[in-house]
Write a protein that holds these residues in place. Sequence first.
Motif, mmCIF file in Angstrom:
data_model
loop_
_atom_site.group_PDB
_atom_site.id
_atom_site.type_symbol
_atom_site.label_atom_id
_atom_site.label_comp_id
_atom_site.label_asym_id
_atom_site.label_seq_id
_atom_site.Cartn_x
_atom_site.Cartn_y
_atom_site.Cartn_z
ATOM 1 N N THR A 138 -6.924 2.024 1.137
ATOM 2 C CA THR A 138 -7.082 1.395 2.434
ATOM 3 C C THR A 138 -6.889 0.119 2.674
ATOM 4 O O THR A 138 -7.184 -0.825 1.907
ATOM 5 C CB THR A 138 -8.784 1.707 2.485
ATOM 6 O OG1 THR A 138 -8.910 3.020 2.248
ATOM 7 C CG2 THR A 138 -9.186 1.414 4.040
ATOM 8 N N THR A 139 -6.365 -0.115 3.820
ATOM 9 C CA THR A 139 -6.064 -1.403 4.059
ATOM 10 C C THR A 139 -6.584 -2.064 5.429
ATOM 11 O O THR A 139 -6.214 -1.409 6.461
ATOM 12 C CB THR A 139 -4.349 -1.900 4.401
ATOM 13 O OG1 THR A 139 -3.847 -1.498 3.189
ATOM 14 C CG2 THR A 139 -4.293 -3.165 4.616
ATOM 15 N N ALA B 193 0.575 -1.283 0.055
ATOM 16 C CA ALA B 193 0.056 -0.163 -0.040
ATOM 17 C C ALA B 193 0.882 1.357 0.072
ATOM 18 O O ALA B 193 0.377 2.453 0.085
ATOM 19 C CB ALA B 193 -0.899 0.052 1.099
ATOM 20 N N VAL B 194 2.080 0.915 -0.150
ATOM 21 C CA VAL B 194 2.953 2.450 0.055
ATOM 22 C C VAL B 194 2.871 3.079 -1.381
ATOM 23 O O VAL B 194 3.036 2.437 -2.562
ATOM 24 C CB VAL B 194 4.261 1.891 0.080
ATOM 25 C CG1 VAL B 194 5.378 3.244 -0.405
ATOM 26 C CG2 VAL B 194 4.606 1.821 1.571
ATOM 27 N N VAL B 195 2.555 4.279 -1.301
ATOM 28 C CA VAL B 195 2.249 5.183 -2.557
ATOM 29 C C VAL B 195 3.596 6.164 -2.620
ATOM 30 O O VAL B 195 3.925 6.719 -1.664
ATOM 31 C CB VAL B 195 0.814 6.143 -2.167
ATOM 32 C CG1 VAL B 195 0.704 7.030 -3.412
ATOM 33 C CG2 VAL B 195 -0.206 5.133 -2.092
ATOM 34 N N ASP B 196 4.098 6.450 -3.852
ATOM 35 C CA ASP B 196 5.028 7.183 -3.984
ATOM 36 C C ASP B 196 4.956 8.151 -5.411
ATOM 37 O O ASP B 196 4.795 7.622 -6.547
ATOM 38 C CB ASP B 196 6.506 6.223 -4.302
ATOM 39 C CG ASP B 196 7.443 7.276 -4.220
ATOM 40 O OD1 ASP B 196 7.633 8.396 -4.089
ATOM 41 O OD2 ASP B 196 8.611 6.567 -4.848
ATOM 42 N N GLU C 7 -6.318 -12.502 6.058
ATOM 43 C CA GLU C 7 -5.714 -11.596 5.333
ATOM 44 C C GLU C 7 -6.232 -10.292 5.227
ATOM 45 O O GLU C 7 -7.148 -10.046 5.248
ATOM 46 C CB GLU C 7 -6.018 -12.314 3.937
ATOM 47 C CG GLU C 7 -4.795 -12.659 2.850
ATOM 48 C CD GLU C 7 -5.350 -12.652 1.409
ATOM 49 O OE1 GLU C 7 -4.667 -12.533 0.603
ATOM 50 O OE2 GLU C 7 -6.491 -13.228 1.189
ATOM 51 N N PRO C 8 -5.203 -9.207 4.983
ATOM 52 C CA PRO C 8 -5.818 -8.016 4.705
ATOM 53 C C PRO C 8 -6.541 -7.689 3.786
ATOM 54 O O PRO C 8 -6.286 -8.443 2.554
ATOM 55 C CB PRO C 8 -4.580 -7.012 4.862
ATOM 56 C CG PRO C 8 -3.297 -7.820 5.065
ATOM 57 C CD PRO C 8 -3.750 -9.544 4.873
ATOM 58 N N TYR C 9 -7.619 -6.979 3.596
ATOM 59 C CA TYR C 9 -8.312 -6.672 2.758
ATOM 60 C C TYR C 9 -7.794 -5.113 1.941
ATOM 61 O O TYR C 9 -7.763 -4.138 2.997
ATOM 62 C CB TYR C 9 -9.897 -6.471 2.625
ATOM 63 C CG TYR C 9 -10.625 -5.879 1.658
ATOM 64 C CD1 TYR C 9 -10.633 -6.138 0.258
ATOM 65 C CD2 TYR C 9 -11.624 -4.784 1.969
ATOM 66 C CE1 TYR C 9 -11.263 -5.279 -0.646
ATOM 67 C CE2 TYR C 9 -12.359 -4.082 1.015
ATOM 68 C CZ TYR C 9 -12.098 -4.491 -0.440
ATOM 69 O OH TYR C 9 -12.712 -3.597 -1.240
ATOM 70 N N ARG C 10 -7.416 -4.855 0.780
ATOM 71 C CA ARG C 10 -7.046 -3.644 0.432
ATOM 72 C C ARG C 10 -7.432 -3.039 -0.779
ATOM 73 O O ARG C 10 -7.813 -4.056 -1.800
ATOM 74 C CB ARG C 10 -5.173 -3.673 -0.005
ATOM 75 C CG ARG C 10 -4.715 -2.642 -0.515
ATOM 76 C CD ARG C 10 -3.121 -2.879 -0.203
ATOM 77 N NE ARG C 10 -2.654 -2.850 1.123
ATOM 78 C CZ ARG C 10 -1.823 -3.889 1.716
ATOM 79 N NH1 ARG C 10 -1.126 -4.312 0.883
ATOM 80 N NH2 ARG C 10 -1.396 -3.757 2.857
ATOM 81 N N PHE C 11 -7.683 -1.906 -1.017
ATOM 82 C CA PHE C 11 -8.593 -1.375 -2.279
ATOM 83 C C PHE C 11 -8.076 0.028 -2.421
ATOM 84 O O PHE C 11 -7.607 0.844 -1.585
ATOM 85 C CB PHE C 11 -9.935 -1.451 -2.180
ATOM 86 C CG PHE C 11 -10.703 -0.731 -0.944
ATOM 87 C CD1 PHE C 11 -10.802 -1.156 0.149
ATOM 88 C CD2 PHE C 11 -11.059 0.670 -1.257
ATOM 89 C CE1 PHE C 11 -11.303 -0.119 1.466
ATOM 90 C CE2 PHE C 11 -11.634 1.527 -0.297
ATOM 91 C CZ PHE C 11 -11.594 1.037 1.102
#
Length: 185
Positions: A71-72, A15-18, A143-147
Amino acid sequence: PPLRPFQITFDAATAVVDPAGPVLTRRMADLEGLFRDQRAWQELRGSEKVVYSVHSSPVPETPRELPQSITTISPGELSGELFMTKGHQHPDPQGEIYLGLTGTGGLLLFDGAEHAWLDMSPGTIGYIPPGWAHRSVNVSADEPYRFLAVYPGSAGHDYQWVLDHGMGARAVRLGDAFELVPYGG
Ligand code: 6PG
Ligand code: NI
């Protein structure tokens, strides 16, 4: 001043944004009044456990811009109620899209009268029409849910609306699966 065109890289696995924008971390203490079992919530309100985090891109929440965030939601539950986001309405009713990245989750929508549920997994686009409050839920036990969310910069976030009106339903663990139960029940 308006932004110049630019590229954002993101790592679906972390989820790291750069380049990075604001990062929000939500723990139990930030979720007051939302879980059905308020007694259990009181007992865990000091917990350091992260329920969900939101990594935003640097695109600002200003009119005409189109901000995004990832979001995680951790796997977990409180007295059977699955870990979830606070949920909100956009005070300026505008649509939004979610794209599932990792894990499995759901998008619970409520327009004040009727609720809807969209199953979300990697590659699913969930459409949130204007005027529907929205909350995300992790339905996986491990498990994490990420979107990814993409929304108009002038939409805003009204969290009080959910405290006042609820979300129409709650997602509760049922064996290896889950069920939706009435909000007040
Ligand atoms: C938005 C999106 C989304 C949402 C997060 C956290 O409008 O910004 O719906 O980015 O904010 O998933 O959920 P809450 O805002 O309900 O805590
Ligand atoms: Ni939203």
